[in-house]
Design a protein around this motif. Sequence first.
Motif, PDB file in Angstrom:
ATOM      1  N   ARG A 115       1.113  -1.566  -0.461  1.00  0.00           N
ATOM      2  CA  ARG A 115       0.024  -0.181   0.038  1.00  0.00           C
ATOM      3  C   ARG A 115       1.151   1.071   0.225  1.00  0.00           C
ATOM      4  O   ARG A 115      -0.157   2.185  -1.309  1.00  0.00           O
ATOM      5  N   ARG A 116       1.587   1.454   0.796  1.00  0.00           N
ATOM      6  CA  ARG A 116       2.334   2.599   1.045  1.00  0.00           C
ATOM      7  C   ARG A 116       3.401   2.793  -0.464  1.00  0.00           C
ATOM      8  O   ARG A 116       3.652   3.538  -0.705  1.00  0.00           O
ATOM      9  N   GLY A 117       3.492   1.695  -1.078  1.00  0.00           N
ATOM     10  CA  GLY A 117       4.847   1.388  -2.210  1.00  0.00           C
ATOM     11  C   GLY A 117       6.477   0.940  -1.940  1.00  0.00           C
ATOM     12  O   GLY A 117       6.436   0.672  -0.689  1.00  0.00           O
ATOM     13  N   GLY A 118       7.140   0.413  -3.006  1.00  0.00           N
ATOM     14  CA  GLY A 118       8.507  -0.027  -2.506  1.00  0.00           C
ATOM     15  C   GLY A 118       8.265  -1.747  -2.206  1.00  0.00           C
ATOM     16  O   GLY A 118       9.506  -2.299  -2.721  1.00  0.00           O
ATOM     17  N   LEU A 119       6.796  -2.169  -2.683  1.00  0.00           N
ATOM     18  CA  LEU A 119       6.715  -3.636  -3.468  1.00  0.00           C
ATOM     19  C   LEU A 119       6.238  -3.908  -4.401  1.00  0.00           C
ATOM     20  O   LEU A 119       5.314  -3.909  -4.746  1.00  0.00           O
ATOM     21  N   GLY A 120       7.592  -5.461  -5.049  1.00  0.00           N
ATOM     22  CA  GLY A 120       7.147  -5.151  -6.409  1.00  0.00           C
ATOM     23  C   GLY A 120       5.741  -5.652  -6.785  1.00  0.00           C
ATOM     24  O   GLY A 120       5.913  -7.260  -5.798  1.00  0.00           O
ATOM     25  N   ASP A 121       4.915  -6.687  -7.066  1.00  0.00           N
ATOM     26  CA  ASP A 121       4.376  -7.655  -7.859  1.00  0.00           C
ATOM     27  C   ASP A 121       5.026  -9.183  -7.766  1.00  0.00           C
ATOM     28  O   ASP A 121       4.713  -9.360  -7.015  1.00  0.00           O
ATOM     29  N   SER A 122       6.415  -8.230  -8.750  1.00  0.00           N
ATOM     30  CA  SER A 122       7.443 -10.064  -7.917  1.00  0.00           C
ATOM     31  C   SER A 122       7.463 -10.375  -7.263  1.00  0.00           C
ATOM     32  O   SER A 122       7.525 -11.682  -7.292  1.00  0.00           O
ATOM     33  N   VAL A 123       7.468  -9.734  -5.964  1.00  0.00           N
ATOM     34  CA  VAL A 123       8.290 -10.621  -5.535  1.00  0.00           C
ATOM     35  C   VAL A 123       6.556 -10.747  -4.154  1.00  0.00           C
ATOM     36  O   VAL A 123       6.826 -11.933  -3.534  1.00  0.00           O
ATOM     37  N   VAL A 124       5.912 -10.364  -3.962  1.00  0.00           N
ATOM     38  CA  VAL A 124       4.871 -11.111  -3.746  1.00  0.00           C
ATOM     39  C   VAL A 124       4.394 -12.030  -4.300  1.00  0.00           C
ATOM     40  O   VAL A 124       3.744 -13.096  -3.565  1.00  0.00           O
ATOM     41  N   LYS A 125       4.527 -12.090  -5.665  1.00  0.00           N
ATOM     42  CA  LYS A 125       4.109 -13.706  -6.136  1.00  0.00           C
ATOM     43  C   LYS A 125       5.210 -14.404  -5.957  1.00  0.00           C
ATOM     44  O   LYS A 125       4.599 -15.651  -6.426  1.00  0.00           O
ATOM     45  N   ARG A 126       6.409 -13.630  -6.298  1.00  0.00           N
ATOM     46  CA  ARG A 126       7.113 -15.267  -5.617  1.00  0.00           C
ATOM     47  C   ARG A 126       6.404 -15.750  -3.990  1.00  0.00           C
ATOM     48  O   ARG A 126       7.259 -16.544  -3.942  1.00  0.00           O
ATOM     49  N   GLU A 127       6.072 -14.932  -3.081  1.00  0.00           N
ATOM     50  CA  GLU A 127       6.264 -15.211  -2.201  1.00  0.00           C
ATOM     51  C   GLU A 127       4.966 -16.250  -2.080  1.00  0.00           C
ATOM     52  O   GLU A 127       5.153 -17.505  -1.315  1.00  0.00           O
ATOM     53  N   LEU A 128       4.222 -16.104  -2.857  1.00  0.00           N
ATOM     54  CA  LEU A 128       2.672 -16.738  -3.173  1.00  0.00           C
ATOM     55  C   LEU A 128       2.800 -17.862  -4.248  1.00  0.00           C
ATOM     56  O   LEU A 128       2.598 -19.460  -3.895  1.00  0.00           O
ATOM     57  N   ASN A 129       3.695 -17.847  -5.123  1.00  0.00           N
ATOM     58  CA  ASN A 129       4.113 -19.420  -5.450  1.00  0.00           C
ATOM     59  C   ASN A 129       5.192 -20.186  -4.527  1.00  0.00           C
ATOM     60  O   ASN A 129       4.309 -21.225  -4.631  1.00  0.00           O
ATOM     61  N   GLU A 130       5.561 -19.295  -3.534  1.00  0.00           N
ATOM     62  CA  GLU A 130       6.678 -20.976  -2.855  1.00  0.00           C
ATOM     63  C   GLU A 130       5.088 -21.293  -1.628  1.00  0.00           C
ATOM     64  O   GLU A 130       5.441 -22.294  -1.900  1.00  0.00           O
ATOM     65  N   ARG A 131       4.245 -20.390  -1.643  1.00  0.00           N
ATOM     66  CA  ARG A 131       2.774 -20.798  -0.743  1.00  0.00           C
ATOM     67  C   ARG A 131       2.563 -22.709  -1.451  1.00  0.00           C
ATOM     68  O   ARG A 131       2.086 -23.102  -1.346  1.00  0.00           O
ATOM     69  N   LEU A 132       2.028 -21.901  -2.858  1.00  0.00           N
ATOM     70  CA  LEU A 132       1.143 -22.655  -3.523  1.00  0.00           C
ATOM     71  C   LEU A 132       2.030 -24.092  -3.984  1.00  0.00           C
ATOM     72  O   LEU A 132       1.798 -24.465  -3.851  1.00  0.00           O
ATOM     73  N   GLN A 133       3.213 -24.125  -4.064  1.00  0.00           N
ATOM     74  CA  GLN A 133       4.213 -24.634  -4.606  1.00  0.00           C
ATOM     75  C   GLN A 133       4.296 -25.603  -3.545  1.00  0.00           C
ATOM     76  O   GLN A 133       3.631 -27.166  -3.589  1.00  0.00           O
ATOM     77  N   ALA A 134       4.450 -25.441  -2.338  1.00  0.00           N
ATOM     78  CA  ALA A 134       4.361 -26.175  -1.015  1.00  0.00           C
ATOM     79  C   ALA A 134       3.114 -26.810  -1.186  1.00  0.00           C
ATOM     80  O   ALA A 134       3.571 -27.513  -0.053  1.00  0.00           O
ATOM     81  N   LEU A 135       2.350 -25.846  -0.954  1.00  0.00           N
ATOM     82  CA  LEU A 135       0.625 -26.541  -0.689  1.00  0.00           C
ATOM     83  C   LEU A 135       0.232 -28.000  -1.685  1.00  0.00           C
ATOM     84  O   LEU A 135       0.231 -28.436  -1.349  1.00  0.00           O
ATOM     85  N   LEU A 136       0.968 -27.347  -2.760  1.00  0.00           N
ATOM     86  CA  LEU A 136       0.163 -28.299  -3.849  1.00  0.00           C
ATOM     87  C   LEU A 136       1.103 -29.431  -4.142  1.00  0.00           C
ATOM     88  O   LEU A 136       0.564 -30.651  -4.918  1.00  0.00           O
ATOM     89  N   ALA A 137       2.103 -29.817  -3.997  1.00  0.00           N
ATOM     90  CA  ALA A 137       3.756 -30.682  -4.301  1.00  0.00           C
ATOM     91  C   ALA A 137       2.730 -31.994  -3.692  1.00  0.00           C
ATOM     92  O   ALA A 137       2.235 -32.645  -4.481  1.00  0.00           O
ATOM     93  N   PRO A 138       2.194 -31.575  -2.530  1.00  0.00           N
ATOM     94  CA  PRO A 138       1.776 -33.227  -1.733  1.00  0.00           C
ATOM     95  C   PRO A 138       0.449 -33.271  -2.341  1.00  0.00           C
ATOM     96  O   PRO A 138       1.233 -34.749  -2.445  1.00  0.00           O
TER      97      PRO A 138
END
Lengths: 336, 336
Positions: free
Chosen positions: A267-290
């Motif tokens: 909201r403040r600015g200074g956080l790129g979409d790519s960083v948040v998406k990387r975080e989400l990707n890790e989370r989804l990969q961890a959820l869906l792998a098993p």
Amino acid sequence: MTDLKQPVVLTGDRTTGPLHLGHYVGSLRARVQLQYEAKQFLLLADTQALTDNMGSPHRISRNVLEVALDYLAVGIDPTRSTIFIQSQVPELAELSQYLLNLVTLARLERNPTIKEEIRLRGFERDIPAGFLTYPVSQAADITAFKATLVPVGDDQLPMIEQTNELVRRFNNSVERAVLVECEAVLARVPRLPGIDGKAKMSKSLGNAIQLAASPDEIVKAVNDMYTDPNHLRVSDPGRVEGNVVFAFLDAFEPDIELVTELKAQYRRGGLGDSVVKRELNERLQALLAPIRERRLELARDPAGVLAILSRGTVLARETAGATLCDVKAALGLSYF
Amino acid sequence: MTDLKQPVVLTGDRTTGPLHLGHYVGSLRARVQLQYEAKQFLLLADTQALTDNMGSPHRISRNVLEVALDYLAVGIDPTRSTIFIQSQVPELAELSQYLLNLVTLARLERNPTIKEEIRLRGFERDIPAGFLTYPVSQAADITAFKATLVPVGDDQLPMIEQTNELVRRFNNSVERAVLVECEAVLARVPRLPGIDGKAKMSKSLGNAIQLAASPDEIVKAVNDMYTDPNHLRVSDPGRVEGNVVFAFLDAFEPDIELVTELKAQYRRGGLGDSVVKRELNERLQALLAPIRERRLELARDPAGVLAILSRGTVLARETAGATLCDVKAALGLSYF
């Protein structure tokens, strides 16, 4: 012995295709929990799916196995939940037939869920009779198992109302409390949007992430996610509301503090979409792998999965059969 | 082995009450013949009767035995005809459910038979859904037995048309000739009027002579029969047309010359109603005495009659089950 106070849950899915993360958030996750707290029946609704898919019946039957694989892969335990195939429980068709006599055409046409579905599908008067009457078939599914709790989305509340109306009419008609009223359980979590930002994740809209998605498919889906179209530079302040990536983080990131922090920074600015998406990707990969691994393993033994469904169907027939027996006795239809 | 060329007949009655002479003339007499020429299935349609009788279900089930007694008493031979109870053949409800997906609401509402019945019963939009859809359930009854001949009144021809439409749609949908089209067999005899001269004999109109009528009831019914209201004195010329006594003589007096002579004399004048009625009374007493006796004898052993129905129902389930098995296989619904 059934614990008289244990709730009975009936829920399930139309077998029109494999399930996706929307199902996981909206229902599957809760079912994995519910199986420890209630007697749970899970319906693979092939018959119901056929009500508007008679042009491609084999797609419906093929997907019975796919949905069953999804159930088992997310952790539904067939020793705790009874998974069964609707078309293999003739008692449901029979019960449905009796309930059909207790509802008028006008009442069916007034059902807001049906009205909306007729509009969505462009049916108007060309609505197949089986589709118009499917709330009755749902009422049969629910009442055959004497379900007391039915998890639904808020758009399905009229179905529950109609079911309970049928229960009261049937019991009045035979002057005996044969069927049992049920209660709707509304999902406590907000509906997961599609990756394109549309309100509903749906395979046919092409905006879904399948439970069986490969690592690459997950990466691609997360990259394609709709964020804030005005958040052009990393330094710009961004919007979190309506931003699919944050909706997904809300749904899948258990570290709530982390999500709160990311939202504030975005909201403040200074956080790129790519960083948040990387975080989400890790989370989804961890959820869906098993889930994916377990699904692949199960898929190597379709006969084993069918054996599970066969056992579940036998159990389901026992319960539904006992109810139907009471129903027919109450109507005087026990001749032999 | 079934003779491939032998026709298959499916017919039956809603079990709303015991049968009367109108049924005898319109259908029962032909069925006694048909059982020597065709494979005949006779349906005791309790489920269908319930579509507009959910307020008094026990009246429907109680009359199953009454109608069965009527069948057996008139000479239907359970070793030649398969008599069965609709509600005890779940395969019919299942098949019905699939066919329901192949007909639109608009098409059901256009059915002239249904339109007329809605009018007669004053249902309008309050028509029970089960009643609106009963032509589909009839189509299931007919097609489950792969019936090729269906005896009907001319008011029921739209039902046969709708059945064949469903057969074509189903076969198209699964790209296989699973179900079989049928042919209507129109009754060759005119409909028997009520004793009050109304076009239709019907128990609910109170103008019927039951097959189980006692000798006194027959005498009374014949005496009450509507004749020619202008035929005041024996010497007056009388009208034969619309005269119930002559309609009955046409239906029941095998000596056609005698009937022709009586008609001529009545038209000329000089033949009193009482003489013609005496003749008719003798004829009806002779017809109904053995039926009544046999009926009384059978009624003393309801368990024996139920055993006949049970055997018929087992046979009916075998045939309907085989069709349903083909239907489900064609839809891809054979999982186990």
